[in-house]
Design a protein around this motif. Sequence first.
Motif, PDB file in Angstrom:
ATOM      1  N   SER A  38      -5.643  -6.790   2.670  1.00 54.69           N
ATOM      2  CA  SER A  38      -6.973  -7.212   3.090  1.00 54.69           C
ATOM      3  C   SER A  38      -8.051  -6.652   2.167  1.00 54.69           C
ATOM      4  O   SER A  38      -7.826  -5.690   1.408  1.00 54.69           O
ATOM      5  N   GLU A  39      -9.225  -7.251   2.253  1.00 46.33           N
ATOM      6  CA  GLU A  39     -10.363  -6.756   1.485  1.00 46.33           C
ATOM      7  C   GLU A  39     -10.682  -5.315   1.854  1.00 46.33           C
ATOM      8  O   GLU A  39     -11.025  -4.503   0.989  1.00 46.33           O
ATOM      9  N   GLU A  40     -10.550  -4.983   3.121  1.00 40.91           N
ATOM     10  CA  GLU A  40     -10.811  -3.615   3.573  1.00 40.91           C
ATOM     11  C   GLU A  40      -9.840  -2.627   2.930  1.00 40.91           C
ATOM     12  O   GLU A  40     -10.241  -1.549   2.474  1.00 40.91           O
ATOM     13  N   ASP A  41      -8.555  -2.999   2.857  1.00 44.44           N
ATOM     14  CA  ASP A  41      -7.546  -2.102   2.299  1.00 44.44           C
ATOM     15  C   ASP A  41      -7.678  -1.952   0.787  1.00 44.44           C
ATOM     16  O   ASP A  41      -7.173  -0.980   0.220  1.00 44.44           O
ATOM     17  N   ARG A  42      -8.314  -2.907   0.146  1.00 51.94           N
ATOM     18  CA  ARG A  42      -8.499  -2.828  -1.312  1.00 51.94           C
ATOM     19  C   ARG A  42      -9.876  -2.290  -1.693  1.00 51.94           C
ATOM     20  O   ARG A  42     -10.212  -2.231  -2.881  1.00 51.94           O
ATOM     21  N   LYS A  43     -10.646  -1.875  -0.697  1.00 52.19           N
ATOM     22  CA  LYS A  43     -12.043  -1.489  -0.934  1.00 52.19           C
ATOM     23  C   LYS A  43     -12.168  -0.336  -1.927  1.00 52.19           C
ATOM     24  O   LYS A  43     -13.001  -0.374  -2.840  1.00 52.19           O
ATOM     25  N   MET A  44     -11.359   0.702  -1.772  1.00 51.58           N
ATOM     26  CA  MET A  44     -11.473   1.868  -2.647  1.00 51.58           C
ATOM     27  C   MET A  44     -11.140   1.508  -4.098  1.00 51.58           C
ATOM     28  O   MET A  44     -11.793   1.986  -5.023  1.00 51.58           O
ATOM     29  N   MET A  45     -10.140   0.664  -4.286  1.00 53.78           N
ATOM     30  CA  MET A  45      -9.776   0.245  -5.644  1.00 53.78           C
ATOM     31  C   MET A  45     -10.886  -0.608  -6.261  1.00 53.78           C
ATOM     32  O   MET A  45     -11.275  -0.417  -7.412  1.00 53.78           O
TER      33      MET A  45
ATOM     34  N   LEU B  24       0.828  -1.210   0.000  1.00 50.30           N
ATOM     35  CA  LEU B  24       0.000   0.000   0.000  1.00 50.30           C
ATOM     36  C   LEU B  24       0.862   1.260   0.000  1.00 50.30           C
ATOM     37  O   LEU B  24       0.643   2.212   0.759  1.00 50.30           O
ATOM     38  N   ASP B  25       1.861   1.265  -0.879  1.00 47.33           N
ATOM     39  CA  ASP B  25       2.737   2.429  -1.036  1.00 47.33           C
ATOM     40  C   ASP B  25       1.907   3.668  -1.363  1.00 47.33           C
ATOM     41  O   ASP B  25       1.045   3.646  -2.250  1.00 47.33           O
ATOM     42  N   ALA B  26       2.158   4.765  -0.642  1.00 45.13           N
ATOM     43  CA  ALA B  26       1.337   5.968  -0.780  1.00 45.13           C
ATOM     44  C   ALA B  26       1.373   6.517  -2.204  1.00 45.13           C
ATOM     45  O   ALA B  26       0.334   6.931  -2.755  1.00 45.13           O
ATOM     46  N   GLY B  27       2.564   6.525  -2.815  1.00 45.87           N
ATOM     47  CA  GLY B  27       2.658   7.042  -4.177  1.00 45.87           C
ATOM     48  C   GLY B  27       1.869   6.211  -5.166  1.00 45.87           C
ATOM     49  O   GLY B  27       1.200   6.738  -6.063  1.00 45.87           O
ATOM     50  N   THR B  28       1.918   4.892  -5.004  1.00 41.92           N
ATOM     51  CA  THR B  28       1.188   3.999  -5.894  1.00 41.92           C
ATOM     52  C   THR B  28      -0.322   4.186  -5.742  1.00 41.92           C
ATOM     53  O   THR B  28      -1.060   4.245  -6.741  1.00 41.92           O
ATOM     54  N   ILE B  29      -0.804   4.295  -4.513  1.00 41.92           N
ATOM     55  CA  ILE B  29      -2.230   4.501  -4.280  1.00 41.92           C
ATOM     56  C   ILE B  29      -2.675   5.837  -4.887  1.00 41.92           C
ATOM     57  O   ILE B  29      -3.753   5.931  -5.493  1.00 41.92           O
ATOM     58  N   TYR B  30      -1.848   6.871  -4.750  1.00 35.84           N
ATOM     59  CA  TYR B  30      -2.168   8.168  -5.357  1.00 35.84           C
ATOM     60  C   TYR B  30      -2.266   8.035  -6.879  1.00 35.84           C
ATOM     61  O   TYR B  30      -3.197   8.563  -7.506  1.00 35.84           O
ATOM     62  N   GLU B  31      -1.320   7.318  -7.475  1.00 36.26           N
ATOM     63  CA  GLU B  31      -1.313   7.150  -8.931  1.00 36.26           C
ATOM     64  C   GLU B  31      -2.558   6.398  -9.405  1.00 36.26           C
ATOM     65  O   GLU B  31      -3.136   6.718 -10.453  1.00 36.26           O
ATOM     66  N   ILE B  32      -2.973   5.393  -8.650  1.00 36.02           N
ATOM     67  CA  ILE B  32      -4.200   4.670  -8.991  1.00 36.02           C
ATOM     68  C   ILE B  32      -5.387   5.634  -8.987  1.00 36.02           C
ATOM     69  O   ILE B  32      -6.197   5.658  -9.926  1.00 36.02           O
ATOM     70  N   GLY B  33      -5.510   6.420  -7.925  1.00 34.08           N
ATOM     71  CA  GLY B  33      -6.624   7.358  -7.839  1.00 34.08           C
ATOM     72  C   GLY B  33      -6.604   8.389  -8.940  1.00 34.08           C
ATOM     73  O   GLY B  33      -7.661   8.740  -9.512  1.00 34.08           O
ATOM     74  N   TYR B  34      -5.426   8.888  -9.271  1.00 37.18           N
ATOM     75  CA  TYR B  34      -5.310   9.881 -10.339  1.00 37.18           C
ATOM     76  C   TYR B  34      -5.733   9.282 -11.684  1.00 37.18           C
ATOM     77  O   TYR B  34      -6.468   9.905 -12.461  1.00 37.18           O
ATOM     78  N   ALA B  35      -5.293   8.045 -11.941  1.00 34.91           N
ATOM     79  CA  ALA B  35      -5.658   7.381 -13.196  1.00 34.91           C
ATOM     80  C   ALA B  35      -7.158   7.144 -13.276  1.00 34.91           C
ATOM     81  O   ALA B  35      -7.787   7.349 -14.327  1.00 34.91           O
ATOM     82  N   ARG B  36      -7.772   6.723 -12.172  1.00 35.55           N
ATOM     83  CA  ARG B  36      -9.216   6.478 -12.197  1.00 35.55           C
ATOM     84  C   ARG B  36      -9.999   7.783 -12.350  1.00 35.55           C
ATOM     85  O   ARG B  36     -11.053   7.818 -12.989  1.00 35.55           O
TER      86      ARG B  36
END
Length: 402
Positions: free
Chosen positions: A370-377, A344-356
Motif C-alpha cells: 500500500s501507499e502507506e506501507d511505502r511512505k518511508m521509502m 515488507l521483509d524486515a531485513g530488506t527494509i533495514y537494508e533500504i534504510g541503511y543505504a539511504r
Amino acid sequence: MITVVGGVYRERCMRPSWQETYGSAGRAATAIARLGGEVELHSYIDNAALCIMQDRAILEGFTLVATKVPQGVAFDYTHGLSTPYIHKPVAPYPPLQISKERVLRFGMIESTAIINCEYAVYDPQNAGTPEHFDANGSKAKHLALVLNRYEASCMCGSTSETPETMARQLASTAGAEIVVIKMGPFGALVYDKGAISTVPAYRTNHVWKIGSGDTFAAHFAFAWMQEGRSPHAAAEIASRATAFYCESQGHPSRKRLDEFKPEPLHISERYRSGYQPLLYLAGPFFSLAQLWMVQEARNDLRGMGLRVFSPYHDVGRGSANDVVEKDLQGIRDCDLLFAIGDGLDAGTIYEIGYARALEKPVVMYSENESEEDRKMMEGSACRLADDYVTAVYQTVWAAAAL
C-alpha cells in the motif's frame, strides 16, 4: 509507400498481462500508419491471426498481403526481460519474394524474405545468428542497417570491438550506407557514409520493452525513406518514438510525437569510461518464489552491465554474527541498491534504510504494498516502481548517472 516485410506473431506475457497479435512487422505497420504513412504489410499468417490482422489493417489504414500458412509463431514471456518460449513451425516456409521501391525488412523465425528494392532498412531481429541482408540474395541500392549492439557483434564476429569499429566494418562488409547501432542507455550510434554521430536514449516513468526495437526500426524507416530526413534526424525521432512506446505501450500520431518531450538520460563520464557500478541486491530468500525472484533480478541486472552483490549468493545463510556485518559491508561498498519490497521483509527494509542513511541511491520494486506501507521509502527519495522491468531500467539509469 513503405513495404513492411517480417513476422506477425502472437505475443503473451504473464506480468504485466499481455495477449496480442503483432510481431515485428505487424507492429511496424501500425506505427507507420499512425503517422499517416501509406503501408503495405507482407507476412506469413495463419488462420488464428488472419481475422485479427484483417481488422487491424482496416482500423489502422494499411494494406495486408498475407501468405497463408498452417501454423504461425507465438512468443510466451514471463516478463518483458525474460527469454521467451517460442512456438514455431517444424520446417521453414518458402521465402517471400518482394520487389518494391522502399522496404523495411525484419528477420523472421519461420522463413526469410528476399528483397529487391531501391531503399531498404533491415533489422535482423535475431538474438542467436543474425543473417546478413544479402545472405539470401536480397539487393538494395541504398541500405540502412538498424540493429542492437549484440546483433552487431554477432555479425562482426567479435564482442570486443567498439560500436564505431563495428559500424564501419558492417558498412564495408554489408555494403550499407547507413548503420544504426542501439546501445542501451548510451542511445544509438549513427554511421552515415563515413560520418559518426550519436542520439540519446530517453527516460520514461514506465518501461514496456516487448516490441520497442520494432518501434525504433519503423520510425527510422519512415523518417528516412518516406520523409527524406537525414539518418541522424531519423534516429533521433526513432529514439523519442521508442520512449513514447515504452511509456504508453502505444504508437503516437505525428502531432502527439511532436509534442512528446522526454528527458534524455544523463550518463556520467565514469560510466562512459567503462566503470561498472556495484549494486547491492536486497530481498528475502526464504521460499522458492523469493529465491526465483532474487535469481532473476541478479541475472537481469548483471546482463545489463552492473556488478551485483547478492547476500544470498555472496554471503549465504547463517546466524546474525555470521552474516550481518558482511551484508552491511556490502551496502557500504556498493554504489546503489535494488530492493525487492513485496512482503515488507524486515531485513530488506533495514537494508533500504541503511543505504539511504549512507546516501546511496535506492530503487524499490513493489507491486502489492500500500501507499502507506511505502511512505518511508517514498519520503526518503527512494525510486519506487510497481513493474519489474521498469524497476530494472530505473536502476540501470540511476547507475549510469553516478
